[in-house]
Design a protein around this motif. Structure first.
Motif, PDB file in Angstrom:
ATOM      1  N   GLY A  17     -53.731  30.887  63.348  1.00  0.00           N
ATOM      2  CA  GLY A  17     -54.928  31.710  63.130  1.00  0.00           C
ATOM      3  C   GLY A  17     -54.827  32.408  61.777  1.00  0.00           C
ATOM      4  O   GLY A  17     -55.568  33.348  61.493  1.00  0.00           O
ATOM      5  N   ARG A  20     -57.735  33.211  58.623  1.00  0.00           N
ATOM      6  CA  ARG A  20     -58.920  34.076  58.718  1.00  0.00           C
ATOM      7  C   ARG A  20     -58.555  35.372  59.446  1.00  0.00           C
ATOM      8  O   ARG A  20     -57.600  35.415  60.234  1.00  0.00           O
ATOM      9  N   GLY A  21     -59.337  36.401  59.181  1.00  0.00           N
ATOM     10  CA  GLY A  21     -59.272  37.628  59.967  1.00  0.00           C
ATOM     11  C   GLY A  21     -57.898  38.285  59.958  1.00  0.00           C
ATOM     12  O   GLY A  21     -57.191  38.297  58.943  1.00  0.00           O
ATOM     13  N   LEU A  22     -57.515  38.826  61.100  1.00  0.00           N
ATOM     14  CA  LEU A  22     -56.248  39.552  61.193  1.00  0.00           C
ATOM     15  C   LEU A  22     -55.062  38.622  60.925  1.00  0.00           C
ATOM     16  O   LEU A  22     -54.056  39.046  60.339  1.00  0.00           O
ATOM     17  N   ARG A  42     -56.637  25.346  62.712  1.00  0.00           N
ATOM     18  CA  ARG A  42     -57.176  24.056  63.191  1.00  0.00           C
ATOM     19  C   ARG A  42     -57.921  23.321  62.085  1.00  0.00           C
ATOM     20  O   ARG A  42     -58.229  22.147  62.229  1.00  0.00           O
ATOM     21  N   ILE A  62     -52.729  23.255  63.282  1.00  0.00           N
ATOM     22  CA  ILE A  62     -52.464  23.589  64.687  1.00  0.00           C
ATOM     23  C   ILE A  62     -53.784  24.014  65.338  1.00  0.00           C
ATOM     24  O   ILE A  62     -54.397  25.006  64.927  1.00  0.00           O
ATOM     25  N   ILE A  64     -54.872  25.369  68.773  1.00  0.00           N
ATOM     26  CA  ILE A  64     -54.189  25.944  69.925  1.00  0.00           C
ATOM     27  C   ILE A  64     -54.690  25.351  71.248  1.00  0.00           C
ATOM     28  O   ILE A  64     -54.027  25.444  72.272  1.00  0.00           O
ATOM     29  N   LYS A 110     -56.292  32.110  74.224  1.00  0.00           N
ATOM     30  CA  LYS A 110     -55.493  33.341  74.303  1.00  0.00           C
ATOM     31  C   LYS A 110     -54.295  33.241  75.240  1.00  0.00           C
ATOM     32  O   LYS A 110     -53.325  33.976  75.071  1.00  0.00           O
ATOM     33  N   PHE A 134     -51.659  38.319  70.618  1.00  0.00           N
ATOM     34  CA  PHE A 134     -52.744  39.292  70.444  1.00  0.00           C
ATOM     35  C   PHE A 134     -53.558  39.465  71.714  1.00  0.00           C
ATOM     36  O   PHE A 134     -54.216  38.545  72.182  1.00  0.00           O
ATOM     37  N   SER A 135     -53.477  40.673  72.248  1.00  0.00           N
ATOM     38  CA  SER A 135     -54.306  41.097  73.368  1.00  0.00           C
ATOM     39  C   SER A 135     -55.535  41.815  72.779  1.00  0.00           C
ATOM     40  O   SER A 135     -55.991  41.476  71.691  1.00  0.00           O
ATOM     41  N   VAL A 137     -58.281  45.662  73.400  1.00  0.00           N
ATOM     42  CA  VAL A 137     -58.604  46.859  74.187  1.00  0.00           C
ATOM     43  C   VAL A 137     -59.541  46.567  75.356  1.00  0.00           C
ATOM     44  O   VAL A 137     -59.567  47.308  76.342  1.00  0.00           O
ATOM     45  N   PRO A 177     -55.338  45.341  69.730  1.00  0.00           N
ATOM     46  CA  PRO A 177     -56.171  46.080  68.786  1.00  0.00           C
ATOM     47  C   PRO A 177     -57.380  46.684  69.493  1.00  0.00           C
ATOM     48  O   PRO A 177     -57.858  46.167  70.507  1.00  0.00           O
ATOM     49  N   THR A 184     -64.457  39.519  61.677  1.00  0.00           N
ATOM     50  CA  THR A 184     -64.976  38.769  62.824  1.00  0.00           C
ATOM     51  C   THR A 184     -66.327  39.304  63.294  1.00  0.00           C
ATOM     52  O   THR A 184     -67.119  38.571  63.876  1.00  0.00           O
ATOM     53  N   TRP A 185     -66.614  40.583  63.003  1.00  0.00           N
ATOM     54  CA  TRP A 185     -67.875  41.176  63.456  1.00  0.00           C
ATOM     55  C   TRP A 185     -68.993  40.993  62.442  1.00  0.00           C
ATOM     56  O   TRP A 185     -70.124  41.418  62.682  1.00  0.00           O
TER      57      TRP A 185
HETATM   58  N1  LIG Z   1     -61.138  42.277  65.422  1.00  0.00           N
HETATM   59  C1  LIG Z   1     -61.223  43.002  66.537  1.00  0.00           C
HETATM   60  O1  LIG Z   1     -62.037  43.943  66.639  1.00  0.00           O
HETATM   61  C2  LIG Z   1     -60.317  42.697  67.706  1.00  0.00           C
HETATM   62  C3  LIG Z   1     -60.343  43.553  68.805  1.00  0.00           C
HETATM   63  C4  LIG Z   1     -59.511  43.284  69.896  1.00  0.00           C
HETATM   64  C5  LIG Z   1     -58.695  42.167  69.879  1.00  0.00           C
HETATM   65  N2  LIG Z   1     -58.705  41.355  68.802  1.00  0.00           N
HETATM   66  C6  LIG Z   1     -57.854  40.157  68.835  1.00  0.00           C
HETATM   67  O2  LIG Z   1     -57.093  40.031  67.656  1.00  0.00           O
HETATM   68  C7  LIG Z   1     -56.962  38.636  67.327  1.00  0.00           C
HETATM   69  C8  LIG Z   1     -57.417  38.386  65.897  1.00  0.00           C
HETATM   70  O3  LIG Z   1     -58.717  38.936  65.760  1.00  0.00           O
HETATM   71  P1  LIG Z   1     -59.663  38.613  64.547  1.00  0.00           P
HETATM   72  O4  LIG Z   1     -60.560  39.776  64.386  1.00  0.00           O
HETATM   73  O5  LIG Z   1     -58.905  38.124  63.378  1.00  0.00           O
HETATM   74  O6  LIG Z   1     -60.460  37.420  65.265  1.00  0.00           O
HETATM   75  P2  LIG Z   1     -61.217  36.184  64.743  1.00  0.00           P
HETATM   76  O7  LIG Z   1     -61.894  36.521  63.475  1.00  0.00           O
HETATM   77  O8  LIG Z   1     -61.998  35.715  65.879  1.00  0.00           O
HETATM   78  O9  LIG Z   1     -60.048  35.173  64.410  1.00  0.00           O
HETATM   79  C9  LIG Z   1     -59.487  34.407  65.392  1.00  0.00           C
HETATM   80  C10 LIG Z   1     -58.568  33.412  64.710  1.00  0.00           C
HETATM   81  O10 LIG Z   1     -58.237  32.443  65.677  1.00  0.00           O
HETATM   82  C11 LIG Z   1     -58.410  31.178  65.106  1.00  0.00           C
HETATM   83  N3  LIG Z   1     -58.693  30.202  66.147  1.00  0.00           N
HETATM   84  C12 LIG Z   1     -59.707  30.202  67.050  1.00  0.00           C
HETATM   85  N4  LIG Z   1     -59.620  29.115  67.817  1.00  0.00           N
HETATM   86  C13 LIG Z   1     -58.518  28.444  67.405  1.00  0.00           C
HETATM   87  C14 LIG Z   1     -57.895  27.236  67.820  1.00  0.00           C
HETATM   88  N5  LIG Z   1     -58.399  26.481  68.808  1.00  0.00           N
HETATM   89  N6  LIG Z   1     -56.770  26.832  67.183  1.00  0.00           N
HETATM   90  C15 LIG Z   1     -56.246  27.569  66.181  1.00  0.00           C
HETATM   91  N7  LIG Z   1     -56.799  28.713  65.727  1.00  0.00           N
HETATM   92  C16 LIG Z   1     -57.917  29.131  66.342  1.00  0.00           C
HETATM   93  C17 LIG Z   1     -59.562  31.344  64.154  1.00  0.00           C
HETATM   94  O11 LIG Z   1     -59.551  30.292  63.237  1.00  0.00           O
HETATM   95  P3  LIG Z   1     -60.893  29.465  62.845  1.00  0.00           P
HETATM   96  O12 LIG Z   1     -61.191  29.901  61.444  1.00  0.00           O
HETATM   97  O13 LIG Z   1     -60.489  28.046  62.955  1.00  0.00           O
HETATM   98  O14 LIG Z   1     -61.983  29.827  63.819  1.00  0.00           O
HETATM   99  C18 LIG Z   1     -59.199  32.678  63.547  1.00  0.00           C
HETATM  100  O15 LIG Z   1     -58.226  32.510  62.526  1.00  0.00           O
HETATM  101  C19 LIG Z   1     -57.786  37.860  68.343  1.00  0.00           C
HETATM  102  O16 LIG Z   1     -56.936  37.396  69.360  1.00  0.00           O
HETATM  103  C20 LIG Z   1     -58.726  38.903  68.901  1.00  0.00           C
HETATM  104  O17 LIG Z   1     -59.134  38.642  70.230  1.00  0.00           O
HETATM  105  C21 LIG Z   1     -59.480  41.586  67.711  1.00  0.00           C
END
Ligand SMILES: NC(=O)c1ccc[n+]([C@@H]2O[C@H](COP(=O)([O-])OP(=O)(O)OC[C@H]3O[C@@H](n4cnc5c(N)ncnc54)[C@H](OP(=O)(O)O)[C@@H]3O)[C@@H](O)[C@H]2O)c1
Length: 242
Positions: A17, A20-22, A42, A62, A64, A110, A134-135, A137, A177, A184-185
């Motif tokens: 992951g 992108r993002g975190l 991926r 990868i 997942i 997840k 990563f869980s 809230v 988090p 992501t938002w």
């Molecule tokens: N941001 C928040 O407010 C928040 C709050 C609570 C929990 N979290 C958790 O923190 C984690 C990271 O959050 P984020 O904000 O960075 O989320 P995000 O923007 O949704 O990023 C999720 C990451 O997972 C990857 N991913 C999704 N499906 C995949 C797959 N099948 N194989 C490999 N990679 C895959 C995405 O890559 P692609 O570019 O390929 O889609 C992206 O890099 C997540 O588990 C999220 O649930 C975030």
């Protein structure tokens, strides 16, 4: 065994992951700390593009949700120090709107995916290495329309503890988090994102949403915190208590 915190310099850190993002934030921070980062995603091209921006980084394809891709990537590593998994797949609908395949994808991203990551990658992890999951809230703050998110995130916390016991001395932890402005938002659009963030900030003790740095700092600490295993660390501005 001496299980004191080891610095990240020279350590290999795979971030699934990480494009992108975190996950990208953690990959960047780990590279700054001197780790040899592997950006796992991926989308192989995107992973390679991100890796090219980080000193000493490489990339791995990868998905997942695809055990074969996890196994093939695992076979390319002689030894890894840390694996971070940030993957998620949202299915934010009321109970009456559940779509079977979307629920399965959410659990794959997840819960099942990280279990298979442990299956294939734990044998290659250094004894003082770790897995960071990563869980979120939503597991502790239930709200209508977010049961899939809440239940998958709750399962991640359980998974971290169970894997920590089975894989010891390799440490396994999770970060939960709160709402974080990770990018992501952005899909909400500017206006809706601003009002969502205002509500989320009001639901914390610190009066703001999270920043990517809030999470990357906790992540790097957990990777090197040699006396912490089986825990879920809440980085959410006190949202469970507000
Ligand atoms: N941001 C928040 O407010 C928040 C709050 C609570 C929990 N979290 C958790 O923190 C984690 C990271 O959050 P984020 O904000 O960075 O989320 P995000 O923007 O949704 O990023 C999720 C990451 O997972 C990857 N991913 C999704 N499906 C995949 C797959 N099948 N194989 C490999 N990679 C895959 C995405 O890559 P692609 O570019 O390929 O889609 C992206 O890099 C997540 O588990 C999220 O649930 C975030």
């Amino acid at each position: 065994m001496d299980n004191h915190a080891a610095p990240l310099a020279g350590r290999t850190v795979l971030v699934i992951g990480g494009a992108r993002g975190l996950g990208r934030g953690i990959a960047e921070a780990a590279a700054r700390a001197g780790a040899a980062v592997v950006v796992g995603a991926r989308d192989a091209d995107r992973a390679a593009q991100v890796a090219a921006t980080l000193p000493g980084a490489t990339s791995a394809l990868i998905d997942i949700g695809d055990e074969r891709s996890i196994a093939e990537a695992a076979a390319t590593f002689d030894r890894l120090d840390h694996v971070v998994v940030t993957a998620s797949a949202h299915h934010d609908v009321p109970v009456t709107g559940y779509q079977h395949d979307a629920v399965v994808r959410a659990f794959q991203a997840k819960v099942i995916g990280p279990m298979l990551v442990a299956k294939h990658l734990a044998p290659r992890l250094a004894p003082d290495g770790s897995i960071l999951l990563f869980s979120g809230v939503a597991a502790w703050n239930p709200s209508p329309g977010y049961t899939v998110m809440g239940v998958t995130n709750a399962a991640v916390a359980a998974l971290a503890t169970h894997l920590a016991v089975e894989l010891a001395p390799v440490r396994v932890n999770a970060i939960s988090p709160g709402i974080v402005d990770s990018g992501t938002w952005d899909t909400l659009g500017e206006g809706a994102k601003a009002s969502f963030f205002a509500g989320a900030a009001g639901g914390t003790l610190v009066g703001r949403v999270g920043r990517t740095d809030d999470i990357t700092e906790a992540a790097l600490w957990l990777l090197t915190a040699g006396y912490v295993s089986g825990e879920t660390i809440h980085v959410e501005g006190g949202a469970r208590h507000a």
